[in-house]
Design an enzyme around this catalytic site. Structure first.
Site, PDB file in Angstrom:
ATOM      1  N   LYS A  76      -6.899   1.405   4.251  1.00  0.00           N
ATOM      2  CA  LYS A  76      -7.216   2.341   3.170  1.00  0.00           C
ATOM      3  C   LYS A  76      -8.046   1.592   2.119  1.00  0.00           C
ATOM      4  O   LYS A  76      -7.744   0.446   1.779  1.00  0.00           O
ATOM      5  CB  LYS A  76      -5.912   2.865   2.557  1.00  0.00           C
ATOM      6  CG  LYS A  76      -6.102   3.994   1.547  1.00  0.00           C
ATOM      7  CD  LYS A  76      -4.730   4.494   1.050  1.00  0.00           C
ATOM      8  CE  LYS A  76      -4.851   5.649   0.077  1.00  0.00           C
ATOM      9  NZ  LYS A  76      -3.535   6.101  -0.417  1.00  0.00           N
TER      10      LYS A  76
ATOM     11  N   SER B 210      -3.098  11.073  -0.259  1.00  0.00           N
ATOM     12  CA  SER B 210      -4.410  10.507  -0.430  1.00  0.00           C
ATOM     13  C   SER B 210      -4.895   9.620   0.718  1.00  0.00           C
ATOM     14  O   SER B 210      -6.092   9.351   0.816  1.00  0.00           O
ATOM     15  CB  SER B 210      -4.436   9.690  -1.717  1.00  0.00           C
ATOM     16  OG  SER B 210      -3.581   8.567  -1.608  1.00  0.00           O
TER      17      SER B 210
ATOM     18  N   SER C 215       1.553   9.888  -0.287  1.00  0.00           N
ATOM     19  CA  SER C 215       0.200   9.666   0.228  1.00  0.00           C
ATOM     20  C   SER C 215       0.107   9.036   1.613  1.00  0.00           C
ATOM     21  O   SER C 215      -0.971   8.983   2.197  1.00  0.00           O
ATOM     22  CB  SER C 215      -0.597   8.809  -0.756  1.00  0.00           C
ATOM     23  OG  SER C 215      -1.025   9.601  -1.838  1.00  0.00           O
TER      24      SER C 215
END
Lengths: 473, 477
Positions: free
Chosen positions: A79, A154, A178
């Protein structure tokens, strides 16, 4: 079957049996990316050249008969809010679009030590604020199961890349859901570890007391393997816990007879899609059939979880994101007359609307005169939620519910209504507030053929139990 | 109307730990710009602070030395504000639960002792430094100082004059140096001071509106600034005006201050608990361990010098005002020298040299061991006081023992009566006029003759013996 469709544990076995080579795996992954990522848009940046070089080197070590760690030669997606030395780490923000960290996050050091190969950096909601990956300053990631839908967020890029076989493993970060929510929406496994088990050093902070890095994988076994690799005390993170970690793959045993499951009625109430509810309850029935006992109960304070979350997380974010001022690194406005204008213009132009909304919210709740009414009260309520979870875990081994109140929604469907978007975290947020671990596992699809995820919550530091239950789902 | 001033201080002292408060960078002063920093102290995204345990130890030391209660549970907080020298845009400090609180220090002003309350001592990180137009136009930031550990000492508004404030500053500086937690160099910024001043009608118990004064770079500037502010407030009040809450900045060059910001522009720091750090939890064993490790503090030392060594208050005061001087003194006395003799040397000839060469006692060439040798030779009667001064001069530049110098220079006092007698006889024979004078009753002729013998012996003859032999010889004539 393409190699990119396999799991880390399957590929690991084949590598050791000399059926395949590391470059073959890496090439298969990039081939898949080249084929699909124009549509999915999971990646912000790719490391193909470097990855192929590392693959060749890793293969040499396999050829030399070295006894290598489980993740050796396995591609992994990171990420883009986790710092990678020499590789741009943007947080999907204009503010950091050219930021190249001079150091590796602790989890990256650990992965490199294992010989894992970084494929690229995945898309996210700007600074991890959001539940759909629509808040990225660069592009919207799409759900591999339906390109018109969001992948969740996210960590939407990480979840989509795993679901689309554009990687083998991925790391996400979870502040209010997330990791688990996009895993659920993309039909993959996502583990949010206990706060303090994985070092946050190098994770660009959103809400320091809630953030935690964790695995997003194709199956539970991979989640255990990846968690083994990244957990542990870090002398660079004061909030990381010093403890002996078990080998989490030892949790992967069949049989759950005697398991005590609690079902909080708050997770099955209003606002939870009935189809999702039904599929989760059906899965719970199956667990019952395998010997678990199931009891409904209540965690009344969960009703306040979202409010507490948006006060605490925004307060911390408003402070954590203050450093992006155009002075040292990152975006700086073209021209400014004086210092205050430099700050104002840099931050107005560099941050997107959701980030600004939370900074303003956080600044407000910390302001003199409002602190006691909001922040202080939220801290007290947080203690209450923790206590209620503690109490529940004296009766139950795990707490189960849906990961997300709905399956993947359409791109644009909620992006105009922040409150509705926030409700998407209603099942995951309490877990972060309590600091406990939870895993989302795919348990089927709804009538639109979109994945449904089930959340299994455990007591602090008891990842063994939730991994075991997840393995038995 | 007569007024009384009310003064409180906020003192920042840089701690002399080797490394910074939250990372392992050096705290050394004077490195090249931006060479003593890392991703952590420059606030790079993703970095986290780790508390340097030494900082807690040093702050607890300071707290104990200033009679504070040490908190067994304290925490760190973020103080949020934007400024280019603050890379994270928040300073990690302590807000409502400081490490040390409720202490006091006694100061002496005009012969009277006064107790000043220490409200609290907390730990925090220093900011960087802005360099204006150092490379062409514009401002750049040097982050070497970012994360250097500080303690902030906040006093009660117990002082009533600039003199008292000055005395307290001296006291705090002395204590911090004694316990070796800060070098307190105001010119390098390792000791900084803000003052709060208000005035009220004499005899009143209600404090007036206070103002805060910043940028005080020396003790004398602090004293001047306080006096300036007292006068300024008096003028405002006398003219029928009101003192407004504001922060003022002292300009030492013009010896005046100006308003920096008023209450309306006061910053809201939005303090909240630092989530990246755990609370600081200390147990009794830790605190007592530090307490027993504290050296003898100036007040105690002062009392001991007067009681055990019978030093005059004046000597005890000057010696204990400096940790280094008192240590030098203690060493010499522990080696067996007479305390008053050591004190005389330190406060006399030694201080003179230190002043002339502007060096500290630590850089002083003559070790306590050598000073003790010198004093012991005087007390044994081997050398005269005059000769001792010559030995002292040589010791300042040469690496020789006292004994060697006495031998080389022939400075040993001659105590051999027969040798002196010979010289006495010769001098009397050659100075018949003085002998006549003596016979006429001019007793001061003896002094002249003693001087002549001294000259003959090149200063080495024992003057008491000369005196005795001359009187004898004259009386026998």
């Amino acid at each position: 079957m393409e190699l990119c469709e396999l799991t880390a544990h399957e590929l690991g076995k084949m590598l050791r049996n000399k059926e395949i080579t590391v470059p073959q795996i890496v090439e298969s992954v990039y081939k898949s990316i080249e084929l699909k990522d124009n549509d999915i848009k999971a990646y912000i940046s790719l490391q193909k050249e470097e990855a192929l070089k590392e693959a060749a080197e890793m293969q040499k070590r396999f050829d030399a008969g070295e006894d290598l760690p489980p993740l050796a030669g396995i591609p992994i997606t990171i990420k883009d809010n986790i710092c990678t030395k020499g590789i741009k780490t943007t947080c999907a923000s204009k503010m950091l679009q050219d930021f190249v960290p001079p150091y590796d996050a602790t989890v990256i050091e650990k992965l490199k030590a294992q010989g894992a190969i970084i494929v690229g950096k995945s898309n996210l909601d700007e600074f991890a604020m959001g539940g759909s990956t629509e808040n990225s300053a660069f592009m919207k990631t799409r759900n591999p199961h339906n390109l018109e839908c969001v992948p969740g967020g996210s960590s939407g890029g990480s979840a989509a890349s795993v679901a689309a076989n554009e990687t083998i493993l991925a790391l996400g970060s979870d502040t209010g859901g997330s990791i688990r929510q996009p895993a659920s929406l993309c039909g993959v496994v996502g583990l949010k570890p206990t706060y303090g088990t994985v070092s946050r050093f190098g994770l660009v902070a959103f809400a320091s007391s809630l953030d935690q890095i964790g695995p997003i994988t194709k199956d539970v076994e991979d989640a255990a393997i990846l968690f083994n690799a990244i957990c542990g005390h870090d002398e660079h993170d004061a909030t990381s816990v010093s403890m002996e970690h078990p080998d989490y793959t030892k949790a992967l045993e069949k049989g759950i007879s005697g398991l005590k499951i609690g079902l909080p009625k708050e997770f099955f109430g209003e606002g939870i899609n009935s189809e999702v509810k039904e599929i989760v309850l059906k899965k719970v029935e199956e667990l019952k059939a395998k010997g678990a006992t199931v009891e409904e109960f209540s965690i009344p304070s969960i009703d306040y979880a979202l409010s507490i979350y948006y006060i605490l997380a925004s307060a911390e974010a408003s402070s954590n994101l203050s450093r992006y001022d155009g002075v040292k690194y990152g975006y700086r406005t073209e021209s400014a007359d004086g210092l205050n204008e430099l700050y104002e213009k840099t931050r107005s132009e560099g941050f997107g609307p959701e980030v600004k909304r939370r900074i303003m919210l956080g600044t407000y709740v910390l302001s003199s005169g409002y602190y006691d009414a909001y922040y202080k009260k939220a801290l007290k309520a947080r203690t209450l939620i923790r206590q209620e979870f503690d109490k529940a875990f004296t009766k139950y081994d795990v707490i189960i519910g849906p990961t997300s109140p709905t399956t993947a929604f359409k791109i644009g469907e909620k992006s105009e209504n922040p409150l509705e978007m926030y409700l998407s975290d209603v099942c995951t947020v309490p877990v972060n507030i309590a600091g406990i671990p939870a895993i989302s596992v795919p348990i089927g699809t709804d009538s639109k053929n979109l994945p449904v995820g089930m959340q299994i919550i455990g007591k602090a530091f008891d990842e063994m139990t939730i991994l075991k239950v997840a393995y038995n789902v | 109307m007569e007024y009384e001033s009310v003064i409180g201080l906020e003192i920042h002292a840089e701690l002399s730990t080797k490394t910074k408060i939250f990372c392992s960078c050096t705290t050394e002063f004077g490195g090249d710009v931006n060479t003593h920093c890392c991703p952590i102290c420059t606030g790079m995204p993703g970095t986290l602070p780790m508390l340097n345990k030494k900082v807690v130890e040093y702050a607890v030391k300071a707290g104990l030395a200033m009679n504070c209660t040490i908190s067994k549970f304290s925490k760190q907080d973020r103080k949020n504000y934007f400024y280019p020298d603050l890379p994270k845009a928040y300073q990690i400090s302590q807000y409502d639960l400081p490490l040390c609180k409720n202490g006091y220090l006694d100061i002496e002003v005009d012969g009277a002792t006064k107790r000043i309350g220490i409200t609290r001592i907390h730990i925090e990180e220093d900011a960087g430094k802005l360099l204006h137009n150092a490379w062409g136009n514009g401002t750049l930031v040097d982050m070497n100082r970012c994360g250097v550990p500080l303690i902030e000492i906040v006093t009660e508004p117990d002082m009533r004059s600039a003199k008292e404030a000055h005395a307290l500053l001296e006291k705090i500086k002395t204590i911090l140096q004694y316990i070796d937690v800060s070098d307190c160099k105001m010119q390098e910024g390792s000791l900084r001071c803000d003052v709060n001043v208000s005035i009220m009608p004499k005899g009143s118990t209600t404090f007036g509106q206070r103002t805060e004064m910043k940028n005080l770079n020396s003790f004398s500037a602090t004293e001047k600034a306080i006096n300036f502010e007292i006068e300024r407030q008096k003028e405002v009040v006398e003219a029928g005006g009101k003192i407004t809450q504001e922060t003022r900045r002292w300009d030492d060059e013009t010896s005046s201050s100006y308003s920096m910001r008023s209450k309306e522009n006061a910053q809201d720091y939005r303090y909240f608990p630092e989530p990246d750090l755990l609370p600081i939890v200390l147990d009794d064993e830790y605190i007592e361990g530090i307490r027993t490790s504290l050296p003898e503090l100036p007040d105690k030392k002062y009392a001991r010098y007067i009681e055990s060594y019978k030093l005059p208050e004046y000597d005890a005061n000057l010696l204990t005002a400096s940790k280094d001087l008192s240590e030098y003194f203690d060493k010499a006395v522990n080696l067996g020298a007479t305390p008053k003799a050591v004190s005389n040397w330190i406060l006399g000839d030694i201080s003179k040299v230190l002043n002339e060469e502007s060096i500290t006692i630590n850089e002083f060439k003559i070790t306590p061991e050598k000073l003790v040798e010198l004093i012991s030779e005087i007390e044994k009667g081997t050398i005269s006081n005059t000769a001792a001064k010559s030995v002292f001069e040589v010791l300042l530049t040469e690496d020789k023992t006292v004994e060697e110098i006495i031998k080389e220079k022939g400075l040993a006092q001659v105590n051999d009566e027969s040798a002196i007698k010979e010289m006495v006889e010769r001098v009397i024979a050659n100075n018949q006029k003085s002998v006549e004078d003596y016979k006429k009753g001019k007793t001061n002729a003896v002094g002249y003759l003693v001087g002549q013998v001294m000259k003959e012996s090149r200063g080495s003859a024992n003057p008491q013996i000369i005196n005795k032999l001359i009187v004898e010889a004259l009386n026998n004539l």
